[in-house]
Design an enzyme around this catalytic site. Structure first.
Site, PDB file in Angstrom:
ATOM      1  N   GLY A   5      14.692 -28.832  33.456  1.00 50.59           N
ATOM      2  CA  GLY A   5      13.949 -29.102  34.682  1.00 50.59           C
ATOM      3  C   GLY A   5      12.676 -28.289  34.835  1.00 50.59           C
ATOM      4  O   GLY A   5      11.945 -28.455  35.807  1.00 50.59           O
ATOM      5  N   HIS A   6      12.374 -27.394  33.897  1.00 52.63           N
ATOM      6  CA  HIS A   6      11.213 -26.493  34.035  1.00 52.63           C
ATOM      7  C   HIS A   6      10.470 -26.416  32.720  1.00 52.63           C
ATOM      8  O   HIS A   6      10.560 -25.388  32.027  1.00 52.63           O
ATOM      9  CB  HIS A   6      11.683 -25.108  34.449  1.00 52.63           C
ATOM     10  CG  HIS A   6      10.617 -24.259  35.042  1.00 52.63           C
ATOM     11  ND1 HIS A   6       9.829 -23.419  34.302  1.00 52.63           N
ATOM     12  CD2 HIS A   6      10.214 -24.110  36.316  1.00 52.63           C
ATOM     13  CE1 HIS A   6       9.002 -22.769  35.098  1.00 52.63           C
ATOM     14  NE2 HIS A   6       9.220 -23.171  36.328  1.00 52.63           N
ATOM     15  N   PHE A   7       9.704 -27.229  32.326  1.00 53.99           N
ATOM     16  CA  PHE A   7       9.411 -28.561  32.848  1.00 53.99           C
ATOM     17  C   PHE A   7       9.727 -29.550  31.753  1.00 53.99           C
ATOM     18  O   PHE A   7       9.460 -29.254  30.591  1.00 53.99           O
ATOM     19  CB  PHE A   7       7.941 -28.656  33.238  1.00 53.99           C
ATOM     20  CG  PHE A   7       7.537 -27.667  34.287  1.00 53.99           C
ATOM     21  CD1 PHE A   7       7.790 -27.918  35.628  1.00 53.99           C
ATOM     22  CD2 PHE A   7       6.931 -26.467  33.937  1.00 53.99           C
ATOM     23  CE1 PHE A   7       7.404 -27.006  36.608  1.00 53.99           C
ATOM     24  CE2 PHE A   7       6.554 -25.555  34.911  1.00 53.99           C
ATOM     25  CZ  PHE A   7       6.795 -25.818  36.249  1.00 53.99           C
TER      26      PHE A   7
END
Length: 144
Positions: free
Chosen positions: A46-48
């Protein structure tokens, strides 16, 4: 100090053990350690997506864990001795460059002061000899 010895001193476990190896330790003074940043780190999903960048807060946590190892070893603190070592403050954090999958963070922490159970440290993280993060950290041990 390899990961097996690190796990004897730090209470952290997957996914938050952020020190892979200690390469030098001068009791009461400084520590140099590594964090190998793998694409398999859980935060990269999720990052990224498509541009994996290690969250700055986790770089700071890696520095705090190195600081904990330095102090726990320097003060002969026992794991599970009814106390835990807490990260209690931070000043002057600067993120100079992103840390990406495949990088090896070199964590450098030096004790600058110890007074009334509070340790202060000057800390920095480097990748390939370039400064990526710097901060002043504060930690303490408290009964649990």
């Amino acid at each position: 100090m390899d990961i097996h010895e690190i796990l004897k001193y730090l209470p952290h476990r997957y996914p938050l053990i952020l020190v892979d190896r200690v390469v030098s330790l001068e009791l009461g003074k400084r520590i140099h350690a590594y964090k190998n940043v793998s694409i398999n780190e859980p935060y990269f999903s999720g990052h990224f997506p498509h541009h994996p960048v290690m969250p700055g807060v986790l770089i700071v946590e890696a520095l705090a864990q190195a600081a904990a190892l330095l102090t726990i070893r320097s003060e002969n603190m026992e794991k599970d001795a009814g106390q835990v070592y807490y990260f209690v403050g931070i000043d002057g954090v600067r993120f100079k460059k992103p840390v990406i999958a495949g990088d090896q963070l070199v964590l450098k922490v030096e004790i600058t002061r110890q007074l009334k159970g509070i340790w202060k440290y000057s800390a920095c993280a480097e990748v390939d000899g370039q400064l990526v993060t710097e901060a002043q950290l504060m930690c303490t041990a408290r009964a649990i």
